[in-house]
Design a protein around this motif. Structure first.
Motif, PDB file in Angstrom:
ATOM      1  N   ALA A  70      -7.005 -11.238  -2.000  1.00 30.74           N
ATOM      2  CA  ALA A  70      -7.577 -11.590  -0.696  1.00 30.74           C
ATOM      3  C   ALA A  70      -8.968 -11.003  -0.497  1.00 30.74           C
ATOM      4  CB  ALA A  70      -6.641 -11.130   0.420  1.00 30.74           C
ATOM      5  N   GLY A  71      -9.308  -9.999  -1.329  1.00 34.59           N
ATOM      6  CA  GLY A  71     -10.660  -9.470  -1.229  1.00 34.59           C
ATOM      7  C   GLY A  71     -10.794  -7.967  -1.185  1.00 34.59           C
ATOM      8  N   ILE A  72      -9.673  -7.216  -1.183  1.00 36.73           N
ATOM      9  CA  ILE A  72      -9.733  -5.751  -1.198  1.00 36.73           C
ATOM     10  C   ILE A  72      -9.787  -5.295  -2.654  1.00 36.73           C
ATOM     11  CG2 ILE A  72      -8.567  -3.619  -0.536  1.00 36.73           C
ATOM     12  CD1 ILE A  72      -7.222  -5.157   1.707  1.00 36.73           C
ATOM     13  N   THR A  73     -10.717  -4.405  -2.974  1.00 34.32           N
ATOM     14  CA  THR A  73     -10.923  -4.058  -4.385  1.00 34.32           C
ATOM     15  C   THR A  73     -10.546  -2.621  -4.739  1.00 34.32           C
ATOM     16  OG1 THR A  73     -13.247  -3.607  -3.847  1.00 34.32           O
ATOM     17  CG2 THR A  73     -12.720  -5.793  -4.732  1.00 34.32           C
ATOM     18  N   THR A  74     -10.805  -1.632  -3.872  1.00 35.34           N
ATOM     19  CA  THR A  74     -10.555  -0.233  -4.247  1.00 35.34           C
ATOM     20  C   THR A  74      -9.070   0.101  -4.117  1.00 35.34           C
ATOM     21  OG1 THR A  74     -10.892   0.630  -2.004  1.00 35.34           O
ATOM     22  CG2 THR A  74     -12.848   0.400  -3.405  1.00 35.34           C
ATOM     23  N   LYS A  75      -8.581   0.978  -5.003  1.00 36.03           N
ATOM     24  CA  LYS A  75      -7.163   1.338  -5.012  1.00 36.03           C
ATOM     25  C   LYS A  75      -6.745   2.028  -3.717  1.00 36.03           C
ATOM     26  CE  LYS A  75      -6.689   1.677 -10.018  1.00 36.03           C
ATOM     27  NZ  LYS A  75      -6.593   2.572 -11.178  1.00 36.03           N
ATOM     28  N   ASP A  76      -7.598   2.924  -3.192  1.00 41.87           N
ATOM     29  CA  ASP A  76      -7.269   3.627  -1.950  1.00 41.87           C
ATOM     30  C   ASP A  76      -7.011   2.634  -0.819  1.00 41.87           C
ATOM     31  OD1 ASP A  76      -7.289   6.092  -3.003  1.00 41.87           O
ATOM     32  OD2 ASP A  76      -9.035   6.847  -1.906  1.00 41.87           O
ATOM     33  N   LYS A  77      -7.905   1.652  -0.675  1.00 41.53           N
ATOM     34  CA  LYS A  77      -7.749   0.668   0.397  1.00 41.53           C
ATOM     35  C   LYS A  77      -6.532  -0.221   0.161  1.00 41.53           C
ATOM     36  CE  LYS A  77     -12.620   0.488   1.789  1.00 41.53           C
ATOM     37  NZ  LYS A  77     -13.850  -0.344   1.843  1.00 41.53           N
ATOM     38  N   SER A 125      -5.088 -13.096   6.057  1.00 38.55           N
ATOM     39  CA  SER A 125      -4.076 -12.811   5.035  1.00 38.55           C
ATOM     40  C   SER A 125      -3.310 -11.528   5.372  1.00 38.55           C
ATOM     41  CB  SER A 125      -4.741 -12.677   3.655  1.00 38.55           C
ATOM     42  OG  SER A 125      -5.341 -13.890   3.265  1.00 38.55           O
ATOM     43  N   ILE A 126      -4.035 -10.501   5.797  1.00 37.28           N
ATOM     44  CA  ILE A 126      -3.385  -9.225   6.136  1.00 37.28           C
ATOM     45  C   ILE A 126      -2.489  -9.385   7.357  1.00 37.28           C
ATOM     46  CG2 ILE A 126      -3.773  -6.860   6.914  1.00 37.28           C
ATOM     47  CD1 ILE A 126      -6.365  -6.873   5.271  1.00 37.28           C
ATOM     48  N   VAL A 127      -3.018 -10.020   8.418  1.00 37.31           N
ATOM     49  CA  VAL A 127      -2.232 -10.217   9.647  1.00 37.31           C
ATOM     50  C   VAL A 127      -1.001 -11.073   9.371  1.00 37.31           C
ATOM     51  CG1 VAL A 127      -2.256 -11.254  11.955  1.00 37.31           C
ATOM     52  CG2 VAL A 127      -4.203  -9.883  11.183  1.00 37.31           C
TER      53      VAL A 127
END
Length: 502
Positions: free
Chosen positions: A313-320, A387-389
């Motif tokens: 969906a567009g989130i790339t960093t592991k923490d996020k 996507s998150i919601v």
């Protein structure tokens, strides 16, 4: 079956407003359900551990699918063994056995020097999952009164959600450790509560219904005195359980020899599968159907592959990724906790139809959001937010109804003699569907896109809504004997009529 408690309702209905849930029964159900926390933890923590396993052990996507899904295939074996096992050694010792299997599996996974060892540990833990998923709801239902059976029988699923949330949190914090240590601690630490639980459960009482079915009337009656709200209620439950077990209700003996009676589950498969009565056939259809749709609608895809889905969906960093996944765990736990208090007030049927209706909408929006996000290369912020919601909404609607009701409903509709092995058959179907989704989702996403997979799940949810509307009667507040009567009525129109007036 459930002849056992015909008059439970007679006692409970006049006093429901004046008596709350029996505290001792609640404590027993909570302890029995703790085994489900360990299973939930294993599910949640694997979603993060697989990210590091891929990197360190150089596994491919097919191996990851097998690693996640093998737990459920082994749980299928465990669930089929659990029904007969719990009929022979009792509900309590079956929970102990589940804890020991969890502990051994966790130790192997925490060691994890290679992919085959990981797979062996995962499979061992899977056997424990099969035992736990079958026995915890059955035990809780068998000690509960009709007015609070929904609350107590839904506790195992609430505990699974708590375990999943803990697993997500552990993913986030342990991901900061060196890679070769972090994921092994994530998987291995579950051995500690498993060991503690194996000993702690020994302080629990056995199911009074199981004891009476073995002819141990004195023990069963003493436990009923503890888990009932009054001596009169305990006595009425005692008489009904004796009747269901084929014992003279007037019998006052401490122990009765159950000669010529099948008390360890003999002949049950014949009554369930080979020569079921029309009522048992209807029970079997609804119980297996709800277990089928619980996972066929795609919940495991979000719980297990949340980080991969949100990455697309567009989130790339592991923490996020791990933080957003923690949100999934919070939504699941919050709404299942809410559902435990609604089941005995709103009812199973209304809550289930509302839940699945909301899931259809959420899955459709999730499919649309992911399709737009993937087509844009993850650059559309609104598609990411949608996507998150939508994922959170899907988990919330699932958790308020279909999630907990599956376990409550399937633990209360089978007759006493058929309950343990009937419930184990339901768990077997549940694990097959769980394994099917978890072992095919990545491949399915490649074939029809991730968004397309969720459009498919939305279509299956629409079929599920119709199945529940036409085939599942309301069971709220009814004694187990009254529930049996719902399925004994001749003609589908009668069953449906009961549903529509519930």
């Amino acid at each position: 079956m459930d002849d056992q408690i015909s008059s439970e309702n007679a006692v409970e209905k006049p006093t429901e407003e004046n008596t709350g849930v029996n505290r001792y029964a609640l404590q027993c159900a909570i302890v029995a359900s703790i085994v489900s926390i360990i299973f939930g933890y294993d599910t949640g923590v694997m979603s993060g551990a697989m990210v590091f396993i891929e990197e360190e052990l150089k596994t491919n996507e097919v191996q990851i699918e097998v690693l996640t899904g093998i737990l459920n295939l082994c749980a299928l074996v465990g669930s089929l063994l659990a029904g007969r096992t719990s009929d022979i050694i009792g509900r309590r010792y079956t929970i102990v056995l589940a804890s020991i299997l969890f502990m051994l599996g966790s130790i192997l996974m925490g060691w994890g020097p290679s992919y085959p060892v990981l797979l062996t540990g995962r499979c061992t833990a899977g056997l424990g999952v099969g035992f736990a998923l079958m026995v915890a709801p059955v035990y809780s239902a068998e000690i509960a009164t009709a007015s609070h059976r929904g609350l107590l029988a839904s506790l195992p699923h609430l505990c699974i959600s708590i375990g999943i949330l803990i697993g997500y949190l552990v993913n986030y914090f342990f991901s900061k450790l060196p890679m070769h240590i972090g994921w092994r601690l994530m998987l291995g630490i579950a051995a500690i509560p498993s060991l503690v639980l194996a000993f702690g459960i020994l302080k629990m009482p056995e199911s009074p219904r199981w004891l009476i079915l073995q002819g141990r009337l004195g023990e069963g009656k003493r436990i009923l005195d503890l888990v009932s709200n009054s001596p009169e209620e305990a006595e009425l439950r005692f008489q009904d359980i004796k009747t269901a077990a084929g014992i003279d209700p007037k019998c006052k003996d401490e122990v009765v020899k159950m000669e010529n009676k099948k008390t360890h589950g003999e002949g049950v498969w014949k009554e369930l599968i080979l020569r079921p009565t029309p009522a048992v056939r209807r029970v079997l259809l609804t119980a297996l159907g709800i277990h089928f749709f619980q996972h066929a609608t795609g919940i495991e895809a979000v719980l297990l592959y949340g980080p991969k889905i949100f990455k697309k969906a567009g989130i790339t960093t592991k923490d996020k990724l791990f933080l957003v996944t923690i949100g999934v765990g919070i939504m699941k736990t919050t709404f299942i906790f809410t559902a435990t208090f609604l089941l005995d007030k709103v009812g199973r049927r209304k809550l289930l139809l509302t839940s699945v209706g909301g899931m259809i909408g959420a899955l459709t929006m999730l499919g649309f959001g992911l399709t737009m996000a993937q087509n844009s290369g993850g650059k559309l912020v609104w598609a990411l937010v949608l996507s998150i919601v939508s994922a959170y909404s899907f988990v919330a609607f699932f958790s308020i109804g279909l999630g907990p009701i599956t376990w409550v409903y399937s633990s209360e509709v089978f007759p006493l003699k058929l309950r343990a092995q009937g419930a184990s058959l339901g768990v077997a179907v549940n694990r097959v569907m769980n394994a099917t989704v978890s072992m095919s989702f990545l491949s399915l996403s490649k074939a029809i896109t991730t968004g397309g997979a969720f459009f498919m799940f939305a279509g299956i949810a629409a079929v599920a809504w119709n199945f529940f509307f036409f085939l599942m009667p309301e069971t709220k507040g009814k004694s187990l004997e009254e529930i049996e009567a719902l399925f004994q009525r001749d003609g589908d129109h009668k069953v449906r009529g009961e549903n529509d007036t519930a």
